[in-house]
Design a protein around this motif. Structure first.
Motif, PDB file in Angstrom:
ATOM      1  N   VAL A   1      -0.844   7.518  18.516  1.00 11.56           N
ATOM      2  CA  VAL A   1      -1.095   6.772  17.275  1.00 11.56           C
ATOM      3  C   VAL A   1       0.180   6.023  16.925  1.00 11.56           C
ATOM      4  N   SER A   2       0.067   5.156  15.958  1.00 11.89           N
ATOM      5  CA  SER A   2       1.226   4.374  15.523  1.00 11.89           C
ATOM      6  C   SER A   2       2.317   5.305  15.011  1.00 11.89           C
ATOM      7  N   GLY A   3       3.533   5.028  15.434  1.00 13.03           N
ATOM      8  CA  GLY A   3       4.656   5.849  15.004  1.00 13.03           C
ATOM      9  C   GLY A   3       5.054   6.886  16.014  1.00 13.03           C
ATOM     10  N   ASP A   4       4.204   7.054  17.041  1.00 15.24           N
ATOM     11  CA  ASP A   4       4.557   8.011  18.089  1.00 15.24           C
ATOM     12  C   ASP A   4       5.699   7.445  18.930  1.00 15.24           C
ATOM     13  N   THR A   5       6.498   8.346  19.440  1.00 14.86           N
ATOM     14  CA  THR A   5       7.556   7.961  20.387  1.00 14.86           C
ATOM     15  C   THR A   5       7.151   8.459  21.759  1.00 14.86           C
ATOM     16  N   VAL A   6       7.131   7.530  22.711  1.00 12.96           N
ATOM     17  CA  VAL A   6       6.654   7.850  24.068  1.00 12.96           C
ATOM     18  C   VAL A   6       7.823   7.750  25.034  1.00 12.96           C
ATOM     19  N   THR A   7       8.005   8.808  25.799  1.00 14.80           N
ATOM     20  CA  THR A   7       9.053   8.814  26.837  1.00 14.80           C
ATOM     21  C   THR A   7       8.424   9.261  28.155  1.00 14.80           C
ATOM     22  N   TYR A   8       8.729   8.468  29.229  1.00 13.96           N
ATOM     23  CA  TYR A   8       8.213   8.811  30.567  1.00 13.96           C
ATOM     24  C   TYR A   8       9.308   9.427  31.416  1.00 13.96           C
ATOM     25  N   TYR A   9       8.871  10.296  32.302  1.00 13.44           N
ATOM     26  CA  TYR A   9       9.765  10.942  33.250  1.00 13.44           C
ATOM     27  C   TYR A   9       9.139  10.835  34.655  1.00 13.44           C
ATOM     28  N   THR A  10       9.985  10.811  35.632  1.00 12.21           N
ATOM     29  CA  THR A  10       9.507  10.908  37.014  1.00 12.21           C
ATOM     30  C   THR A  10      10.187  12.080  37.684  1.00 12.21           C
ATOM     31  N   ASN A  11       9.476  12.696  38.587  1.00  9.22           N
ATOM     32  CA  ASN A  11       9.978  13.883  39.269  1.00  9.22           C
ATOM     33  C   ASN A  11      10.760  13.430  40.508  1.00  9.22           C
ATOM     34  N   ILE A  12      12.047  13.630  40.444  1.00  9.54           N
ATOM     35  CA  ILE A  12      12.916  13.253  41.553  1.00  9.54           C
ATOM     36  C   ILE A  12      13.541  14.520  42.108  1.00  9.54           C
ATOM     37  N   GLY A  13      13.081  14.899  43.294  1.00 10.59           N
ATOM     38  CA  GLY A  13      13.638  16.089  43.946  1.00 10.59           C
ATOM     39  C   GLY A  13      13.447  17.355  43.143  1.00 10.59           C
ATOM     40  N   GLY A  14      12.355  17.409  42.422  1.00  7.57           N
ATOM     41  CA  GLY A  14      12.069  18.622  41.643  1.00  7.57           C
ATOM     42  C   GLY A  14      12.657  18.606  40.252  1.00  7.57           C
ATOM     43  N   THR A  15      13.315  17.520  39.868  1.00  6.24           N
ATOM     44  CA  THR A  15      13.909  17.420  38.539  1.00  6.24           C
ATOM     45  C   THR A  15      13.297  16.228  37.807  1.00  6.24           C
ATOM     46  N   TRP A  16      12.878  16.452  36.600  1.00 12.14           N
ATOM     47  CA  TRP A  16      12.318  15.362  35.809  1.00 12.14           C
ATOM     48  C   TRP A  16      13.451  14.500  35.263  1.00 12.14           C
ATOM     49  N   ALA A  17      13.349  13.231  35.562  1.00 11.57           N
ATOM     50  CA  ALA A  17      14.378  12.305  35.085  1.00 11.57           C
ATOM     51  C   ALA A  17      13.727  11.281  34.177  1.00 11.57           C
ATOM     52  N   PRO A  18      14.376  10.971  33.032  1.00  8.24           N
ATOM     53  CA  PRO A  18      13.795   9.960  32.131  1.00  8.24           C
ATOM     54  C   PRO A  18      13.642   8.624  32.850  1.00  8.24           C
ATOM     55  N   PHE A  19      12.592   7.915  32.492  1.00 10.15           N
ATOM     56  CA  PHE A  19      12.314   6.617  33.102  1.00 10.15           C
ATOM     57  C   PHE A  19      12.167   5.594  31.994  1.00 10.15           C
ATOM     58  N   THR A  20      12.878   4.466  32.155  1.00 13.17           N
ATOM     59  CA  THR A  20      12.779   3.425  31.140  1.00 13.17           C
ATOM     60  C   THR A  20      11.520   2.617  31.384  1.00 13.17           C
TER      61      THR A  20
END
Length: 366
Positions: A26-45
């Motif tokens: 919904v409006s006002g939500d903050t969305v952050t994506y991550y990708t799994n790199i070598g078993g570790t979740w890394a933030p993705f822009t």
């Protein structure tokens, strides 16, 4: 708490990026994506996407925060699968020209595509190890070249094309010749290329070449052809066809036939003539009447007469190597000359008839 849905997927390659879709925000939500790199979740822009098959399968996680709520998370995967494509292949089918020829492969997608070749058909791209098309230079009725086109974003394309090297057509004709029979052989070694014949390639060709027919007696034979090829001239690269001329010996003129006239006194014997030719191996035939056709002379011995008179006898001499010779001779049977002599007689008159019945034959006699 609240939930969101993150939908990924597997898309066939089109050259455009694909990413997951997020619902439940919904409006006002903050969305952050991550990708799994070598078993570790890394933030993705931004939003993770995939464009090429080589991007692989990417595991994506989203975290959505909302004031007054525990963060909501969801995970999915995204990937690109190979698309299908095509390729065209052109073989080669021409006459031998001394050059090496292969096949030509044109992929529908040229960017990033690699072509590999093999002389045997494989089922895996690794079966194709030749970076360039195999070639053929000399005659081949059909050499099949197999290929595979690979591209990171497309399924392999398999195919084949054929190399055909046809022989050059050397067409020639041997000379014809003729002469009357003269006891010597007739030969003519000449020959010539026909109009429209191919030529030998480069310096290749005949080392020796000549017509080789021969004939001595009357008749006709084909004027054959014999040859050898120069070193470096491969026989299979040439289709040599020969139209054979004719060597002909015609019957000679000048044969003679003769027989002596026969004149005999009647003796009760049948008389004929004996004809002969001046050429050996001739055949003599007789007839009772003249004809210009040797076939009309059917008698193997002379016609005869026995009683007085005369008869013209016709004959012909035939010989395979000469024109027929015709002749005639006359048989005459003359009468025998018979002289009858009556006897003489004399005496003195005595009143009786004087007689002497003796007759003496003389001359040729009966």
């Amino acid at each position: 708490s609240f939930t969101v849905d993150l939908t990924g997927g597997s898309w066939t390659y089109t050259g455009t990026p694909h990413g997951p879709s997020l619902t439940g925000t919904v409006s006002g939500d903050t969305v952050t994506y991550y990708t799994n790199i070598g078993g570790t979740w890394a933030p993705f822009t931004g939003i993770p996407t995939v464009t090429n098959v080589s991007d692989g399968t990417i595991e994506v996680k989203v975290e959505v925060t909302r004031p007054g709520y525990e963060p909501a998370t969801a995970t999915t995967t995204i990937a690109i699968t190979p698309a299908t494509t095509t390729a065209t292949a052109t073989g080669y089918d021409e006459k031998y020209d001394g050059l090496a020829h292969g096949i030509t492969v044109t992929p529908a997608v040229t960017s990033g595509s690699t072509i590999a070749y093999s002389l045997t058909e494989g089922t895996l791209p690794t079966d194709y190890t030749l970076p360039a098309s195999p070639t053929a230079t000399n005659y081949t009725p059909g050499t099949t070249v197999y290929y595979v086109v690979t591209n990171p974003n497309y399924l392999p394309v398999y195919g084949s094309a054929v190399i055909t090297i046809d022989p050059r057509e050397i067409k020639l004709t041997t000379n014809s010749d003729s002469k009357p029979y003269d006891t010597t052989p007739l030969t003519n070694t000449g020959w010539s290329l026909d109009s429209g014949s191919d030529a030998f390639y480069g310096t290749q060709g005949f080392d020796t070449a000549a017509a080789n027919g021969t004939i001595t007696n009357v008749g006709s034979v084909d004027n054959g052809f014999a040859y050898t090829l120069k070193d470096g001239t491969l026989a299979s690269n040439y289709d040599i066809s020969v139209t054979e001329g004719k060597l002909t010996i015609t019957p000679a003129t000048g044969m003679k036939v003769s027989a002596s006239d026969v004149s005999e006194m009647y003796s009760g014997t049948a008389y004929g003539v004996s004809a002969s030719s001046d050429k050996p191996d001739s055949t003599i035939r007789y007839a009772n009447a003249y004809s210009s056709d040797p076939a009309d002379y059917t008698l193997t011995t002379s016609p005869t007469i026995t009683h007085t008179g005369n008869k013209t006898i016709y004959f012909v001499a035939t010989n395979p190597n000469y024109q027929p010779a015709f002749g005639n001779a006359t048989v005459t049977v003359t009468p025998r000359s018979i002289t009858l002599t009556s006897a003489d007689a004399s005496r003195d008159y005595n009143g009786s008839a004087l007689q002497n019945s003796t007759v003496t034959p003389s001359g040729d006699g009966f």
